[in-house]
Design a protein around this motif. Structure first.
Motif, PDB file in Angstrom:
ATOM      1  N   GLU A 163      47.753 -25.136  -6.815  1.00 17.55           N
ATOM      2  CA  GLU A 163      46.474 -25.448  -6.180  1.00 17.55           C
ATOM      3  C   GLU A 163      46.153 -24.375  -5.147  1.00 17.55           C
ATOM      4  O   GLU A 163      45.031 -23.866  -5.078  1.00 17.55           O
ATOM      5  CB  GLU A 163      46.541 -26.826  -5.508  1.00 17.55           C
ATOM      6  N   GLN A 164      47.182 -24.031  -4.349  1.00 19.61           N
ATOM      7  CA  GLN A 164      47.005 -22.989  -3.344  1.00 19.61           C
ATOM      8  C   GLN A 164      46.668 -21.657  -3.999  1.00 19.61           C
ATOM      9  O   GLN A 164      45.803 -20.927  -3.521  1.00 19.61           O
ATOM     10  CB  GLN A 164      48.290 -22.834  -2.523  1.00 19.61           C
ATOM     11  N   ALA A 165      47.359 -21.346  -5.098  1.00 16.90           N
ATOM     12  CA  ALA A 165      47.137 -20.062  -5.768  1.00 16.90           C
ATOM     13  C   ALA A 165      45.691 -19.961  -6.235  1.00 16.90           C
ATOM     14  O   ALA A 165      45.054 -18.919  -6.115  1.00 16.90           O
ATOM     15  CB  ALA A 165      48.086 -19.918  -6.946  1.00 16.90           C
ATOM     16  N   LEU A 166      45.173 -21.085  -6.724  1.00 18.53           N
ATOM     17  CA  LEU A 166      43.792 -21.070  -7.192  1.00 18.53           C
ATOM     18  C   LEU A 166      42.825 -20.842  -6.041  1.00 18.53           C
ATOM     19  O   LEU A 166      41.906 -20.030  -6.131  1.00 18.53           O
ATOM     20  CB  LEU A 166      43.468 -22.391  -7.911  1.00 18.53           C
ATOM     21  N   SER A 167      43.041 -21.537  -4.908  1.00 21.23           N
ATOM     22  CA  SER A 167      42.100 -21.318  -3.811  1.00 21.23           C
ATOM     23  C   SER A 167      42.277 -19.922  -3.216  1.00 21.23           C
ATOM     24  O   SER A 167      41.293 -19.328  -2.776  1.00 21.23           O
ATOM     25  CB  SER A 167      42.154 -22.415  -2.739  1.00 21.23           C
ATOM     26  N   THR A 168      43.508 -19.394  -3.234  1.00 18.17           N
ATOM     27  CA  THR A 168      43.689 -18.016  -2.767  1.00 18.17           C
ATOM     28  C   THR A 168      42.871 -17.059  -3.637  1.00 18.17           C
ATOM     29  O   THR A 168      42.183 -16.174  -3.129  1.00 18.17           O
ATOM     30  CB  THR A 168      45.177 -17.611  -2.827  1.00 18.17           C
ATOM     31  N   THR A 169      42.946 -17.279  -4.967  1.00 18.34           N
ATOM     32  CA  THR A 169      42.191 -16.414  -5.879  1.00 18.34           C
ATOM     33  C   THR A 169      40.697 -16.460  -5.566  1.00 18.34           C
ATOM     34  O   THR A 169      40.035 -15.417  -5.489  1.00 18.34           O
ATOM     35  CB  THR A 169      42.431 -16.845  -7.336  1.00 18.34           C
ATOM     36  N   VAL A 170      40.186 -17.663  -5.360  1.00 18.76           N
ATOM     37  CA  VAL A 170      38.763 -17.792  -5.038  1.00 18.76           C
ATOM     38  C   VAL A 170      38.438 -17.057  -3.739  1.00 18.76           C
ATOM     39  O   VAL A 170      37.436 -16.338  -3.643  1.00 18.76           O
ATOM     40  CB  VAL A 170      38.372 -19.294  -4.932  1.00 18.76           C
ATOM     41  N   GLN A 171      39.322 -17.200  -2.760  1.00 13.18           N
ATOM     42  CA  GLN A 171      39.087 -16.526  -1.477  1.00 13.18           C
ATOM     43  C   GLN A 171      39.096 -14.998  -1.637  1.00 13.18           C
ATOM     44  O   GLN A 171      38.238 -14.305  -1.092  1.00 13.18           O
ATOM     45  CB  GLN A 171      40.168 -16.923  -0.465  1.00 13.18           C
ATOM     46  N   VAL A 172      40.066 -14.504  -2.409  1.00 16.24           N
ATOM     47  CA  VAL A 172      40.164 -13.054  -2.599  1.00 16.24           C
ATOM     48  C   VAL A 172      38.907 -12.530  -3.298  1.00 16.24           C
ATOM     49  O   VAL A 172      38.327 -11.519  -2.889  1.00 16.24           O
ATOM     50  CB  VAL A 172      41.427 -12.689  -3.415  1.00 16.24           C
ATOM     51  N   VAL A 201      42.526  -9.635   2.984  1.00 15.63           N
ATOM     52  CA  VAL A 201      42.997 -10.405   1.829  1.00 15.63           C
ATOM     53  C   VAL A 201      44.385 -11.005   2.101  1.00 15.63           C
ATOM     54  O   VAL A 201      44.602 -12.201   1.930  1.00 15.63           O
ATOM     55  CB  VAL A 201      43.020  -9.521   0.551  1.00 15.63           C
ATOM     56  N   VAL A 202      45.326 -10.183   2.577  1.00 19.93           N
ATOM     57  CA  VAL A 202      46.672 -10.734   2.782  1.00 19.93           C
ATOM     58  C   VAL A 202      46.697 -11.718   3.952  1.00 19.93           C
ATOM     59  O   VAL A 202      47.378 -12.739   3.903  1.00 19.93           O
ATOM     60  CB  VAL A 202      47.750  -9.636   3.009  1.00 19.93           C
ATOM     61  N   MET A 203      45.934 -11.413   5.005  1.00 23.50           N
ATOM     62  CA  MET A 203      45.921 -12.325   6.145  1.00 23.50           C
ATOM     63  C   MET A 203      45.378 -13.683   5.722  1.00 23.50           C
ATOM     64  O   MET A 203      45.894 -14.734   6.114  1.00 23.50           O
ATOM     65  CB  MET A 203      45.081 -11.746   7.281  1.00 23.50           C
ATOM     66  N   THR A 204      44.346 -13.656   4.890  1.00 25.66           N
ATOM     67  CA  THR A 204      43.786 -14.907   4.381  1.00 25.66           C
ATOM     68  C   THR A 204      44.819 -15.645   3.527  1.00 25.66           C
ATOM     69  O   THR A 204      45.007 -16.855   3.654  1.00 25.66           O
ATOM     70  CB  THR A 204      42.535 -14.610   3.533  1.00 25.66           C
ATOM     71  N   ALA A 205      45.509 -14.886   2.669  1.00 19.95           N
ATOM     72  CA  ALA A 205      46.494 -15.514   1.792  1.00 19.95           C
ATOM     73  C   ALA A 205      47.576 -16.202   2.609  1.00 19.95           C
ATOM     74  O   ALA A 205      47.934 -17.350   2.344  1.00 19.95           O
ATOM     75  CB  ALA A 205      47.118 -14.468   0.864  1.00 19.95           C
ATOM     76  N   VAL A 206      48.060 -15.501   3.645  1.00 23.76           N
ATOM     77  CA  VAL A 206      49.120 -16.092   4.468  1.00 23.76           C
ATOM     78  C   VAL A 206      48.589 -17.298   5.230  1.00 23.76           C
ATOM     79  O   VAL A 206      49.167 -18.380   5.210  1.00 23.76           O
ATOM     80  CB  VAL A 206      49.701 -15.049   5.457  1.00 23.76           C
ATOM     81  N   SER A 207      47.441 -17.108   5.892  1.00 24.21           N
ATOM     82  CA  SER A 207      46.994 -18.154   6.811  1.00 24.21           C
ATOM     83  C   SER A 207      46.549 -19.416   6.094  1.00 24.21           C
ATOM     84  O   SER A 207      46.658 -20.493   6.638  1.00 24.21           O
ATOM     85  CB  SER A 207      45.884 -17.632   7.712  1.00 24.21           C
ATOM     86  N   SER A 208      46.054 -19.303   4.850  1.00 26.85           N
ATOM     87  CA  SER A 208      45.710 -20.584   4.220  1.00 26.85           C
ATOM     88  C   SER A 208      46.899 -21.216   3.519  1.00 26.85           C
ATOM     89  O   SER A 208      47.048 -22.429   3.525  1.00 26.85           O
ATOM     90  CB  SER A 208      44.499 -20.467   3.289  1.00 26.85           C
ATOM     91  N   ASN A 209      47.782 -20.416   2.957  1.00 21.53           N
ATOM     92  CA  ASN A 209      48.929 -20.991   2.242  1.00 21.53           C
ATOM     93  C   ASN A 209      49.962 -21.623   3.168  1.00 21.53           C
ATOM     94  O   ASN A 209      50.656 -22.549   2.769  1.00 21.53           O
ATOM     95  CB  ASN A 209      49.603 -19.926   1.382  1.00 21.53           C
ATOM     96  N   MET A 210      50.051 -21.123   4.385  1.00 22.00           N
ATOM     97  CA  MET A 210      51.116 -21.625   5.256  1.00 22.00           C
ATOM     98  C   MET A 210      50.884 -23.068   5.715  1.00 22.00           C
ATOM     99  O   MET A 210      51.770 -23.665   6.305  1.00 22.00           O
ATOM    100  CB  MET A 210      51.358 -20.671   6.444  1.00 22.00           C
ATOM    101  N   TRP A 211      49.714 -23.625   5.407  1.00 22.00           N
ATOM    102  CA  TRP A 211      49.456 -25.028   5.768  1.00 22.00           C
ATOM    103  C   TRP A 211      49.763 -25.989   4.622  1.00 22.00           C
ATOM    104  O   TRP A 211      49.567 -27.193   4.730  1.00 22.00           O
ATOM    105  CB  TRP A 211      48.005 -25.219   6.213  1.00 22.00           C
ATOM    106  N   ALA A 212      50.245 -25.450   3.503  1.00 21.89           N
ATOM    107  CA  ALA A 212      50.481 -26.310   2.332  1.00 21.89           C
ATOM    108  C   ALA A 212      51.368 -27.510   2.654  1.00 21.89           C
ATOM    109  O   ALA A 212      51.168 -28.598   2.129  1.00 21.89           O
ATOM    110  CB  ALA A 212      51.114 -25.480   1.209  1.00 21.89           C
ATOM    111  N   GLY A 213      52.340 -27.317   3.547  1.00 21.40           N
ATOM    112  CA  GLY A 213      53.283 -28.380   3.882  1.00 21.40           C
ATOM    113  C   GLY A 213      52.606 -29.627   4.423  1.00 21.40           C
ATOM    114  O   GLY A 213      53.122 -30.738   4.300  1.00 21.40           O
ATOM    115  N   MET A 214      51.419 -29.443   5.033  1.00 22.65           N
ATOM    116  CA  MET A 214      50.670 -30.595   5.535  1.00 22.65           C
ATOM    117  C   MET A 214      50.331 -31.543   4.389  1.00 22.65           C
ATOM    118  O   MET A 214      50.339 -32.759   4.548  1.00 22.65           O
ATOM    119  CB  MET A 214      49.367 -30.136   6.204  1.00 22.65           C
ATOM    120  N   GLY A 215      50.025 -30.957   3.231  1.00 24.31           N
ATOM    121  CA  GLY A 215      49.725 -31.768   2.051  1.00 24.31           C
ATOM    122  C   GLY A 215      50.938 -32.591   1.633  1.00 24.31           C
ATOM    123  O   GLY A 215      50.812 -33.748   1.247  1.00 24.31           O
ATOM    124  N   MET A 216      52.123 -31.982   1.730  1.00 22.18           N
ATOM    125  CA  MET A 216      53.362 -32.715   1.408  1.00 22.18           C
ATOM    126  C   MET A 216      53.527 -33.901   2.356  1.00 22.18           C
ATOM    127  O   MET A 216      53.872 -35.005   1.938  1.00 22.18           O
ATOM    128  CB  MET A 216      54.577 -31.793   1.575  1.00 22.18           C
TER     129      MET A 216
END
Lengths: 315, 258
Positions: free
Chosen positions: B111-120, B67-82
């Motif tokens: 947006e990230q928080a929502l997809s993290t929730t779905v992933q968890v 769960v935490v590895m997924t949270a880190v690895s998907s959220n850390m790409w958010a900057g690409m969206g910026m």
């Protein structure tokens, strides 16, 4: 409020000692279309970025719709509409969604918002495609939506940064009539930047020529062209070898001045070009110089640019 | 304040509308943690035979780790969206409107928080199907989800900050590649903390990934340690808010460089 936009001694440089603005000063009056004309890199876009609160100048001051851009950027943003050089649409959203969100960010809501969105979609002939993702739209349609977005909250001052760059000639002409229509709405001032001379000539009531980050000339297109005093007369000789005789003969024609030769091409200025031509032709014929073609041209903004920036306009 | 809330709402809405138009992306979002669950679950199955895990099923131990590895690895790409917003010109368009600056960053993080929730939730379900036990019950699972979302927020806000400041894809890729594995393995994600060399567990105590794991494991226990949940939870919340504030601050430097 008498001035829609004032900019005073704006300077801005980017890292690497690139000077974008070097003391630019201008005034746009309420309700007028003001053209900022200059080649790429002259500082037009930087000026727009500062006036629209995107960038901060290194020094100088500016007001838009009566608000100081540095002290009250939020007030400026509520009063302006911006069409940037590059489209700022959400490609994955529909035209309607793009417009609706823009309106919401300006605090337009409810029925006022839906009717404004419909009105703009109709006005810019986008109603048919309104539900489709903007990504699939043509360049011309996207550009019209850019303009519609800028208008959704009825701004006091509209910025159009090179609105027709990259458009097909036909689309460009259509965009011109669109801008002319906007200009007719006298409650809104428009600051238009362009590197097309014909565009500035056609749309702007007043214009300024920017070069090297400062204004080098300012006035109505007619005034600027008028400063050149008179028409350009071009005579093409049949034989280049006739130049010495031609030079002597043309010197006797009092109406022509600033005579210059470039190979077979003789150029001169005259207050009334058409009236000077018969006299010039008669003098040349007497001297036995054959003339192939004659052109008389009203001064163009290209000539104005040449005179003030010291070189031909190359966009 | 009400402007910030309503703008955050509309800006989040804008992003989610795009997200649901890309079903393939949502599927990938769900497949990735499944692969990790399968790989790590099989590879490390027998490490629970070592003392210190406090459980006989490695799957039970692994769920919070994935769960935490997924949270880190998907959220850390958010900057690409910026970066995409900047490159597309939408960022400049938005910045000339009265949109609350905070709303732009809030929306990206939400947006990230929502997809993290779905992933968890997907991981919890997959674990259930594979036979994992959740002795802490629904409450424990809820704490784990919140911890993962807060941890994700730290990293998405950090990534947004980097994106706005350096405006280079390569930098984001470099930072992420450099950080993901050390952050994951300098935590109790896959290995019990008592089995780490002591210098490692010292570093781990400063690692937000480990805070999230501590909070999740404490809540998912048969006898939950609420004190631990509260302390680690507030550290996570504090760090998330701090990163978010930092990310909003980057608009100032953006204004200088644009």
């Amino acid at each position: 409020m008498t001035s829609a936009v004032t900019a005073h001694e704006l300077t801005k440089s980017y890292p690497g000692h690139v000077t974008a603005l070097d003391g630019l000063t201008l005034t746009v009056r309420a309700g007028e279309v003001f053209g900022l004309l200059g080649p790429n890199g002259a500082g037009k876009s930087t000026t727009v970025k500062i006036l629209t609160t995107l960038a901060r100048p290194d020094s100088g001051s500016a007001t838009v719709a009566g608000h100081d851009v540095l002290r009250h950027p939020a007030r400026v943003r509520r009063a302006i509409g911006v069409v940037a050089q590059r489209s700022g649409l959400d490609p994955m959203a529909s035209g309607r969604d793009n417009l609706t969100l823009q309106g919401r960010l300006f605090g337009v809501r409810g029925h006022a918002l839906t009717s404004r969105v419909d009105e703009l979609l109709d006005r810019f002939d986008l109603a048919g495609a309104a539900g489709r993702n903007v990504r699939g739209w043509s360049g011309g349609m996207q550009r019209r939506l850019d303009v519609a977005l800028a208008l959704v909250h009825r701004p006091e001052v509209l910025f159009l940064d090179e609105p027709t760059t990259g458009l097909d000639p036909e689309v460009r002409t259509a965009m011109w009539s669109e801008i002319a229509r906007l200009a007719a709405d006298e409650s809104m001032a428009i600051l238009l930047t362009t590197h097309y001379l014909d565009e500035a000539d056609r749309l702007a009531a007043r214009l300024a020529i920017v070069d090297g980050g400062r204004i080098v000339a300012e006035g109505t297109p007619a005034q600027l062209k008028g400063e050149l005093q008179g028409d350009a007369v071009h005579l093409e000789l049949e034989r280049p070898a006739d130049e010495p005789q031609a030079r002597q003969a043309i010197g006797t024609v009092a109406r022509l001045r600033e005579v210059s030769f470039d190979g077979r091409l003789l150029s001169a200025r005259a207050d009334d070009g058409a009236a000077a031509v018969p006299a010039a032709l008669a003098a040349l014929e007497t001297a036995g110089v054959g003339v192939a073609t004659v052109t008389v041209a009203r001064p163009s903004l290209d000539d104005v640019y040449l005179r003030h920036a010291g070189r031909r306009f190359a966009a | 304040m009400t402007t910030l809330v309503s703008h955050t709402w509309w800006m989040t809405n804008r992003r989610l509308k795009v997200l649901v138009k890309q079903p393939a992306f949502v599927v990938i979002l769900l497949i990735q943690p499944a692969i990790w669950l399968f790989l790590f679950g099989n590879l490390f199955r027998r490490v629970v035979e070592l003392p210190g895990f406090g459980t006989t099923s490695y799957l039970d131990y692994l769920i919070p780790g994935v769960v935490v590895m997924t949270a880190v690895s998907s959220n850390m790409w958010a900057g690409m969206g910026m970066l995409e917003e900047i490159e597309r010109g939408t960022m400049n368009r938005l910045l000339t409107t009265p949109v609350a600056r905070g709303a732009i960053m809030n929306a990206a993080v939400l947006e990230q928080a929502l997809s993290t929730t779905v992933q968890v939730l997907a991981i919890i379900l997959l674990g259930q199907i594979a036979g994992a036990d959740y002795p802490g019950g629904l409450l424990g699972l809820a704490v784990m989800t919140v911890a993962a979302v807060l941890l994700g927020t730290i990293f998405s806000a950090f990534s947004n900050t980097v994106g706005m400041l350096v405006r280079q894809r390569e930098t984001i890729i470099g930072i992420n590649t450099m950080l993901l594995l050390p952050l994951t393995f300098l935590s109790s994600a896959f290995m019990a903390e008592s089995l780490m060399p002591s210098w490692m567990s010292t570093i781990a105590s400063f690692n937000p990934v480990n805070w999230a794991l501590d909070a999740a494991r404490a809540a998912m226990n048969e006898t939950p340690d609420w004190g631990m949940v509260l302390v680690r939870g507030s550290w996570l919340l504090g760090a998330a808010v701090l990163m978010l504030v930092l990310s909003v601050g980057t608009f100032r430097s953006y204004q200088k460089s644009v």
